[in-house]
Write a protein that holds these residues in place. Sequence first.
Motif, PDB file in Angstrom:
ATOM      1  N   ALA A  12       0.811  -1.208   0.000  1.00 31.68           N
ATOM      2  CA  ALA A  12       0.000   0.000   0.000  1.00 31.68           C
ATOM      3  C   ALA A  12       0.842   1.254   0.000  1.00 31.68           C
ATOM      4  CB  ALA A  12      -0.920  -0.005   1.215  1.00 31.68           C
ATOM      5  N   LEU A  13       2.006   1.203   0.658  1.00 33.70           N
ATOM      6  CA  LEU A  13       2.806   2.408   0.721  1.00 33.70           C
ATOM      7  C   LEU A  13       3.278   2.806  -0.677  1.00 33.70           C
ATOM      8  CD1 LEU A  13       5.931   3.528   0.931  1.00 33.70           C
ATOM      9  CD2 LEU A  13       6.285   1.485   2.293  1.00 33.70           C
ATOM     10  N   LEU A  14       3.517   1.834  -1.557  1.00 33.51           N
ATOM     11  CA  LEU A  14       3.923   2.171  -2.910  1.00 33.51           C
ATOM     12  C   LEU A  14       2.745   2.655  -3.730  1.00 33.51           C
ATOM     13  CD1 LEU A  14       6.434  -0.693  -3.649  1.00 33.51           C
ATOM     14  CD2 LEU A  14       6.914   1.641  -2.969  1.00 33.51           C
ATOM     15  N   LEU A  15       1.574   2.066  -3.502  1.00 35.69           N
ATOM     16  CA  LEU A  15       0.397   2.570  -4.178  1.00 35.69           C
ATOM     17  C   LEU A  15       0.146   4.023  -3.812  1.00 35.69           C
ATOM     18  CD1 LEU A  15      -2.128  -0.390  -3.866  1.00 35.69           C
ATOM     19  CD2 LEU A  15      -1.074   0.468  -5.940  1.00 35.69           C
ATOM     20  N   ALA A  16       0.407   4.362  -2.556  1.00 35.84           N
ATOM     21  CA  ALA A  16       0.186   5.731  -2.128  1.00 35.84           C
ATOM     22  C   ALA A  16       1.111   6.695  -2.844  1.00 35.84           C
ATOM     23  CB  ALA A  16       0.376   5.855  -0.612  1.00 35.84           C
ATOM     24  N   GLY A  17       2.230   6.209  -3.353  1.00 38.33           N
ATOM     25  CA  GLY A  17       3.129   7.078  -4.090  1.00 38.33           C
ATOM     26  C   GLY A  17       2.492   7.658  -5.332  1.00 38.33           C
ATOM     27  N   LEU A  18       1.365   7.075  -5.793  1.00 34.89           N
ATOM     28  CA  LEU A  18       0.669   7.604  -6.952  1.00 34.89           C
ATOM     29  C   LEU A  18       0.120   8.992  -6.705  1.00 34.89           C
ATOM     30  CD1 LEU A  18      -1.339   4.408  -7.960  1.00 34.89           C
ATOM     31  CD2 LEU A  18       0.684   5.303  -9.095  1.00 34.89           C
ATOM     32  N   VAL A  19      -0.020   9.399  -5.431  1.00 34.30           N
ATOM     33  CA  VAL A  19      -0.627  10.697  -5.143  1.00 34.30           C
ATOM     34  C   VAL A  19       0.364  11.834  -5.266  1.00 34.30           C
ATOM     35  CG1 VAL A  19      -2.169   9.561  -3.514  1.00 34.30           C
ATOM     36  CG2 VAL A  19      -0.175  10.782  -2.667  1.00 34.30           C
ATOM     37  N   LEU A  20       1.628  11.563  -5.493  1.00 37.98           N
ATOM     38  CA  LEU A  20       2.616  12.630  -5.508  1.00 37.98           C
ATOM     39  C   LEU A  20       2.250  13.718  -6.506  1.00 37.98           C
ATOM     40  CD1 LEU A  20       5.932  10.608  -5.251  1.00 37.98           C
ATOM     41  CD2 LEU A  20       4.965  12.126  -3.533  1.00 37.98           C
ATOM     42  N   THR A  21       1.871  13.337  -7.717  1.00 37.34           N
ATOM     43  CA  THR A  21       1.539  14.327  -8.721  1.00 37.34           C
ATOM     44  C   THR A  21       0.232  15.027  -8.376  1.00 37.34           C
ATOM     45  OG1 THR A  21       2.679  13.064 -10.422  1.00 37.34           O
ATOM     46  CG2 THR A  21       1.075  14.696 -11.158  1.00 37.34           C
ATOM     47  N   ILE A  43      -7.540   5.191  -0.259  1.00 42.41           N
ATOM     48  CA  ILE A  43      -6.251   4.961   0.382  1.00 42.41           C
ATOM     49  C   ILE A  43      -6.045   6.065   1.399  1.00 42.41           C
ATOM     50  CG2 ILE A  43      -3.749   4.825   0.065  1.00 42.41           C
ATOM     51  CD1 ILE A  43      -4.263   4.003  -2.833  1.00 42.41           C
ATOM     52  N   VAL A  44      -5.679   5.715   2.616  1.00 44.16           N
ATOM     53  CA  VAL A  44      -5.246   6.695   3.607  1.00 44.16           C
ATOM     54  C   VAL A  44      -3.744   6.542   3.773  1.00 44.16           C
ATOM     55  CG1 VAL A  44      -5.712   5.159   5.580  1.00 44.16           C
ATOM     56  CG2 VAL A  44      -5.616   7.641   5.920  1.00 44.16           C
ATOM     57  N   PHE A  45      -3.046   7.667   3.931  1.00 51.66           N
ATOM     58  CA  PHE A  45      -1.592   7.613   4.012  1.00 51.66           C
ATOM     59  C   PHE A  45      -1.087   8.802   4.812  1.00 51.66           C
ATOM     60  CE2 PHE A  45      -2.786   9.959   0.254  1.00 51.66           C
ATOM     61  CZ  PHE A  45      -1.918  11.042   0.212  1.00 51.66           C
ATOM     62  N   THR A  46       0.201   8.756   5.148  1.00 51.26           N
ATOM     63  CA  THR A  46       0.830   9.858   5.863  1.00 51.26           C
ATOM     64  C   THR A  46       1.682  10.668   4.895  1.00 51.26           C
ATOM     65  OG1 THR A  46       2.759   8.522   6.467  1.00 51.26           O
ATOM     66  CG2 THR A  46       0.906   8.538   8.005  1.00 51.26           C
ATOM     67  N   ALA A  47       1.698  11.977   5.099  1.00 54.32           N
ATOM     68  CA  ALA A  47       2.565  12.879   4.349  1.00 54.32           C
ATOM     69  C   ALA A  47       2.737  14.146   5.169  1.00 54.32           C
ATOM     70  CB  ALA A  47       1.986  13.209   2.978  1.00 54.32           C
ATOM     71  N   GLU A  48       3.986  14.562   5.358  1.00 58.04           N
ATOM     72  CA  GLU A  48       4.281  15.785   6.112  1.00 58.04           C
ATOM     73  C   GLU A  48       3.634  15.765   7.495  1.00 58.04           C
ATOM     74  OE1 GLU A  48       6.597  17.671   4.514  1.00 58.04           O
ATOM     75  OE2 GLU A  48       6.369  16.013   3.110  1.00 58.04           O
ATOM     76  N   ASP A  49       3.681  14.588   8.147  1.00 61.03           N
ATOM     77  CA  ASP A  49       3.196  14.413   9.525  1.00 61.03           C
ATOM     78  C   ASP A  49       1.686  14.559   9.672  1.00 61.03           C
ATOM     79  OD1 ASP A  49       5.776  13.955  10.371  1.00 61.03           O
ATOM     80  OD2 ASP A  49       6.117  16.008  11.034  1.00 61.03           O
ATOM     81  N   ASP A  50       0.948  14.500   8.566  1.00 62.82           N
ATOM     82  CA  ASP A  50      -0.507  14.534   8.631  1.00 62.82           C
ATOM     83  C   ASP A  50      -1.082  13.339   7.882  1.00 62.82           C
ATOM     84  OD1 ASP A  50      -1.370  16.861  10.151  1.00 62.82           O
ATOM     85  OD2 ASP A  50      -0.463  18.077   8.571  1.00 62.82           O
ATOM     86  N   LEU A  51      -2.403  13.144   8.027  1.00 58.96           N
ATOM     87  CA  LEU A  51      -3.107  12.084   7.318  1.00 58.96           C
ATOM     88  C   LEU A  51      -3.798  12.658   6.090  1.00 58.96           C
ATOM     89  CD1 LEU A  51      -4.823  10.086  10.224  1.00 58.96           C
ATOM     90  CD2 LEU A  51      -2.525   9.820   9.275  1.00 58.96           C
ATOM     91  N   TRP A  52      -3.701  11.923   4.986  1.00 59.99           N
ATOM     92  CA  TRP A  52      -4.314  12.291   3.727  1.00 59.99           C
ATOM     93  C   TRP A  52      -5.032  11.070   3.172  1.00 59.99           C
ATOM     94  CZ3 TRP A  52      -2.955  17.124   1.156  1.00 59.99           C
ATOM     95  CH2 TRP A  52      -2.023  17.898   1.873  1.00 59.99           C
ATOM     96  N   SER A  53      -5.909  11.287   2.194  1.00 54.98           N
ATOM     97  CA  SER A  53      -6.517  10.163   1.495  1.00 54.98           C
ATOM     98  C   SER A  53      -6.629  10.502   0.014  1.00 54.98           C
ATOM     99  CB  SER A  53      -7.904   9.827   2.071  1.00 54.98           C
ATOM    100  OG  SER A  53      -8.853  10.820   1.732  1.00 54.98           O
ATOM    101  N   GLY A  58      -5.030   7.615  -7.585  1.00 52.26           N
ATOM    102  CA  GLY A  58      -4.164   8.723  -7.183  1.00 52.26           C
ATOM    103  C   GLY A  58      -4.837  10.071  -7.245  1.00 52.26           C
ATOM    104  N   GLY A  59      -6.132  10.118  -7.539  1.00 53.77           N
ATOM    105  CA  GLY A  59      -6.855  11.376  -7.598  1.00 53.77           C
ATOM    106  C   GLY A  59      -7.691  11.619  -6.360  1.00 53.77           C
ATOM    107  N   ASP A  60      -8.484  12.694  -6.386  1.00 52.51           N
ATOM    108  CA  ASP A  60      -9.366  13.057  -5.281  1.00 52.51           C
ATOM    109  C   ASP A  60      -8.604  13.085  -3.956  1.00 52.51           C
ATOM    110  OD1 ASP A  60     -11.654  13.790  -3.934  1.00 52.51           O
ATOM    111  OD2 ASP A  60     -12.399  11.734  -3.721  1.00 52.51           O
TER     112      ASP A  60
END
Length: 266
Positions: A12-21, A43-53, A58-60
Motif C-alpha cells: 500500500a505504501l507504494l500505491l500511495a506514491g501515486l498521489v505525488l503528482t 487509500i489513507v496515508f501519511t505525508a508531512e506528519d498529517d493524514l491524507w486520502s 491517485g486522484g481526489d
Amino acid sequence: MSAPSPLRALPALLLAGLVLTAAGPLLAAAPYVGQADLDGDRIVFTAEDDLWSCDRAGGDVRRLTRFEGTEYFPHFSPDGAWIAFSGEYDGNRDVFVIPASGGEPQRLTWHPAGDEVVGWTPGGEVIMRSRRNDPHGDWHLFTVAPGGGDPQPVPLGPATRLAIDPDSGLWAFNRTERERSTWKRYRGGTAADIWVGHPDRADYRQITDFAGPDEQPMWHDGRIYFLSDEGGTTNIWSCLPDGSGRTAVTAFTDWDARWPAMAPDG
C-alpha cells in the motif's frame, strides 16, 4: 491461488506514491508519502506528519488532519467508516480515531507510555501495542473499543504485530520487530518470525525460521502475506498457515518495501 497482478501485489505504501503528482498543488514541495492503508476505492496515508486520502488512481486527494504533532500508522476500520491512528499530541504517542472522511480526532488512550496502532479486529476493535506494562520494555498488544474504555490486553505475551483471519479465526503475529532499523540485512536473535495459532486453543507455534526478518503478517484467501529480506531486498512474500509454500510476491531490487497493508478485497 493464481498469481496476483503486479499492481495488486504492490504494498500500500507504494500505491500511495501515486498521489505525488495529484497532491502537488496542495503542498509546497513533493511530500514524503508512506504508511498507507486501503479500503474499497480509498487509500489513507501519511505525508508531512498529517493524514491524507486519495482514490486508487491517485486522484481526489483530501487532507484529513491539520494538527500540530505527528500522525502515523493509519488503519481503516473493517466497515471503512473510521480510521485509527497514533498521534503525537501534547508530547506523547496515543491512539485516536477519526471519521474516514475527516473530522475531529477522538482520543482513546491516555497512558504516559507510547501507544501505536497495529490494526483492527474483525469485530471492530482497535489493536494497539504498548510497553506500558512490561518492566523490560517489550511490546505487548491490547484492544480498545473505538468508543473508548480501558485497553484490554491480548493474551500473547510479548508481541508487536497481529493479523486475524476473518474466515478461519487464526491469528498470525510477531513477537519482535525491527521496523525502524536504519541498517539492512540483519541476521540475528531479534529478527522477527511469524507465529500462528487459534486463540480458543492457544496452540501458537512458530512457522518461519529464516535467519532474517519475517514480519508484519497479513491474511488473504487463506494465505499469510508478510515482509522479508530473503534475497537481500525487502519484498512481500506469502505462505500457508503452516509455513509451507513460501513464495515471493514482489521482486523489488532497488528499494525495500515497508509497512504494507492488505485491503479487505486483497
